[in-house]
Write a protein that holds these residues in place. Structure first.
Motif, mmCIF file in Angstrom:
data_model
loop_
_atom_site.group_PDB
_atom_site.id
_atom_site.type_symbol
_atom_site.label_atom_id
_atom_site.label_comp_id
_atom_site.label_asym_id
_atom_site.label_seq_id
_atom_site.Cartn_x
_atom_site.Cartn_y
_atom_site.Cartn_z
ATOM 1 N N LYS A 156 0.838 -1.214 0.000
ATOM 2 C CA LYS A 156 0.000 0.000 0.000
ATOM 3 C C LYS A 156 0.865 1.252 0.000
ATOM 4 N N ASN A 157 2.085 1.129 0.484
ATOM 5 C CA ASN A 157 2.948 2.299 0.585
ATOM 6 C C ASN A 157 3.557 2.684 -0.769
ATOM 7 N N CYS A 158 4.248 1.730 -1.447
ATOM 8 C CA CYS A 158 4.939 2.109 -2.688
ATOM 9 C C CYS A 158 4.222 1.582 -3.931
ATOM 10 N N SER A 208 10.777 -3.561 -1.781
ATOM 11 C CA SER A 208 11.117 -2.293 -2.433
ATOM 12 C C SER A 208 11.272 -1.153 -1.433
ATOM 13 N N CYS A 209 10.291 -1.010 -0.492
ATOM 14 C CA CYS A 209 10.324 0.180 0.369
ATOM 15 C C CYS A 209 10.441 -0.148 1.847
ATOM 16 N N GLY A 210 10.329 -1.425 2.207
ATOM 17 C CA GLY A 210 10.533 -1.782 3.615
ATOM 18 C C GLY A 210 9.277 -1.685 4.465
ATOM 19 N N ALA A 211 8.182 -1.153 3.899
ATOM 20 C CA ALA A 211 6.954 -1.038 4.686
ATOM 21 C C ALA A 211 6.354 -2.429 4.917
ATOM 22 N N SER A 212 5.453 -2.500 5.876
ATOM 23 C CA SER A 212 4.822 -3.793 6.144
ATOM 24 C C SER A 212 3.309 -3.603 6.089
ATOM 25 N N ASP A 213 2.834 -3.195 4.936
ATOM 26 C CA ASP A 213 1.437 -2.810 4.801
ATOM 27 C C ASP A 213 0.909 -3.285 3.438
ATOM 28 N N PHE A 214 0.486 -4.551 3.400
ATOM 29 C CA PHE A 214 0.051 -5.127 2.130
ATOM 30 C C PHE A 214 -1.472 -5.176 2.037
ATOM 31 N N THR A 215 -1.990 -5.176 0.816
ATOM 32 C CA THR A 215 -3.418 -5.435 0.603
ATOM 33 C C THR A 215 -3.686 -6.911 0.903
ATOM 34 N N MET A 254 4.356 -13.175 10.185
ATOM 35 C CA MET A 254 5.821 -13.191 10.002
ATOM 36 C C MET A 254 6.354 -11.782 9.809
ATOM 37 N N ASN A 255 5.450 -10.820 9.855
ATOM 38 C CA ASN A 255 5.850 -9.431 9.708
ATOM 39 C C ASN A 255 6.686 -9.220 8.432
ATOM 40 N N ILE A 256 6.149 -9.702 7.321
ATOM 41 C CA ILE A 256 6.862 -9.605 6.038
ATOM 42 C C ILE A 256 6.896 -8.138 5.590
ATOM 43 N N THR A 257 8.072 -7.713 5.128
ATOM 44 C CA THR A 257 8.195 -6.319 4.669
ATOM 45 C C THR A 257 8.340 -6.267 3.152
ATOM 46 N N CYS A 258 8.027 -5.119 2.604
ATOM 47 C CA CYS A 258 8.101 -4.933 1.147
ATOM 48 C C CYS A 258 9.565 -4.867 0.710
#
Ligand code: ATP
Length: 458
Positions: free
Chosen positions: A90-92, A131-138, A125-129
């Motif tokens: 959602k971030n990048c 590309s940008c490191g955020a952890s906010d997926f759809t 598992m607190n998976i991060t993006c």
């Protein structure tokens, strides 16, 4: 073996693979095959055909259409099931396959692809993006990989068709045609080579995963109950095929799919994996597909797809084993495996040690002096003698050291040089061997036979 960057650069510089639509800035993950690439691809396909079809009594060839009646994809299950689990950051706004993200994090080979489970795992598992490191997926959505288009001028639902995502279904729908025209005895197989299209969410690693690629596929029909025995023999057959193309055994391994990973139609599947520079990856798959496809197509088309067994006087639906191999993936594995760097007289030498039958150019003809008419005339005469039989390249565009290096880099097994001794003394040329770099003098009159003895095209 080398890294991906070095191989991509060699592939472009020497005319194996170019970026697609390059002068327009490219079209992401499309690739065009240059003079040497197309030769290598054709040779791989020819060797497959020769080994799997021409030299076997139980195999039959087919070339079915890419565009098929959309009911085919309903019956095969592709319309409903041929999906990948997709998430957006959602971030990048970058898009990923949820199972890929988890596989990378857990360093596991395969993650079961159920949407609910994936959602839960991504959070826990607190998976991060990446590309940008955020952890906010759809939430995970199922994304169908088939390319859709329209047949005819009207762009409405009734005219929707698909580019085939595998060649296999063309084989199943022609089952009766082959049985009726060729009268095969069970067990028998049908082979096909052709383009397939998948709208992959994350293509990449050069030609490893693309949206347009070629497959070499076999459907091998057997009596129900005998499928395991044929499954094992097809694994062997393909391990032999792959090593015959120059891939070393240590870089191949067989990975058996777990129960959870098996497709809905399969009771057993193995991948043959290759040790790519970025890790083990699927080179090809061998699936035991039971009688699922023939039965589904019978049901959806209303046409019975059965084999009449003259010994028991019964009609049976055969089980099927499917070896399926991507041509470009195989080409990439071969290029990695045949790549060598050596130091010769303090200079770096890059050699592609292709098996002789795979090398795009078999013989390079190198006149030592391009301004000496007698040498040029002799070199052209030799070109005329050899070229009807073997792929030959004439090159006079550099010093002999440079020309040898160029031929080594494209895997040419033999270089012929024409020099003053040829035209002034004894009508002999030097023939240099790619691997040993040894040279020997051969009479021009004996040259064709010399190569006929050394080069076996199959
Ligand atoms: P993957 O897990 O890598 O997506 P898959 O299991 O979906 O592959 P299959 O459907 O078994 O692949 O296809 C058989 C073979 O076709 C693969 O082993 C591979 O060699 C080739 N292939 C499949 N998808 C691609 C692609 N997108 N690009 C290039 N080759 C492919």
């Amino acid at each position: 073996m080398t890294d991906l960057k070095t191989l991509v650069s060699l592939a472009k510089r020497r005319g194996f693979v170019f970026q697609g639509s390059e002068i327009y800035g490219g079209l992401s993950n499309t690739w065009d095959f240059g003079p040497l690439g197309v030769s290598l691809k054709n040779t791989i396909k020819n060797l497959f055909w020769h080994k799997m079809v021409t030299t076997r009594q139980d195999m039959f060839g087919l070339d079915s259409a890419i565009l098929m009646n959309p009911r085919v994809w309903e019956a095969s299950g592709h319309l409903g099931n041929f999906t990948d689990p997709l998430v957006d950051c959602k971030n990048c706004k970058e898009r990923f396959r949820a199972d890929d993200l988890l596989e990378q994090k857990l360093q596991k080979d395969k993650i079961p692809a159920e949407a609910e489970l994936l959602n839960k795992m991504l959070k826990e598992m607190n998976i991060t993006c990446p590309s940008c490191g955020a952890s906010d997926f759809t939430e995970v959505r199922r994304f169908n990989l088939m390319f859709k288009t329209f047949a005819g001028v009207v762009e409405d639902k009734a005219n929707e068709i698909y580019l085939r995502p595998e060649t296999a279904q063309g084989i199943f729908v022609n089952f009766n045609n082959i049985v009726n025209s060729s009268r095969p005895k069970l067990p028998f197989g049908i082979a096909q080579i052709g383009k397939s299209f998948r709208n992959e969410i994350t293509p990449g690693n050069f030609i490893f995963r693309t949206r347009e690629f070629e497959q070499m596929e076999i459907e091998y029909f057997v009596f129900p109950g005998t499928e395991n025995q044929y499954f094992d023999s097809w694994i062997n057959e393909f391990m032999n095929f792959l090593t015959s193309l120059g891939i070393s055994k240590e870089n191949l391994r067989i990975r058996e799919h777990s129960k959870e990973e098996l497709s809905h139609y399969s009771n057993r599947t193995c991948d043959i994996e290759y040790n790519f520079p970025w890790g083990w990856g699927e080179l090809m798959g061998i699936a035991s597909r039971t009688d699922y496809d023939l039965k589904r197509h019978s049901e959806y088309s209303g046409v019975e797809l059965k084999y009449f067994d003259p010994y028991t006087n019964t009609h049976i639906t055969p089980y099927v084993i499917e070896p399926s191999c991507g041509v470009e993936r195989l080409l990439l594995a071969i290029m990695f495996d045949c790549y060598y760097e050596e130091t010769v007289k303090d200079e770096k030498r890059v050699v592609l040690r292709f098996p002789i039958n795979l090398s795009p150019i078999k013989v390079a003809i190198l006149p030592l002096k391009k301004n000496e008419p007698r040498i040029v005339e002799k070199a052209k005469e030799i070109f005329k003698i050899i070229s009807p039989y073997f792929a030959v390249q004439y090159d006079d565009t550099g010093s002999i050291g440079k020309l040898y290096r160029r031929q080594d880099e494209i895997g040419t097994p033999f270089c012929v040089t024409i020099d003053f001794q040829t035209v002034e003394q004894d009508d002999t040329v030097t023939v240099r061997d790619r691997d040993s770099m040894q040279q020997e003098r051969i009479k021009v009159g004996e040259l064709l036979n010399y190569f006929k003895n050394k080069i076996n095209l199959f």
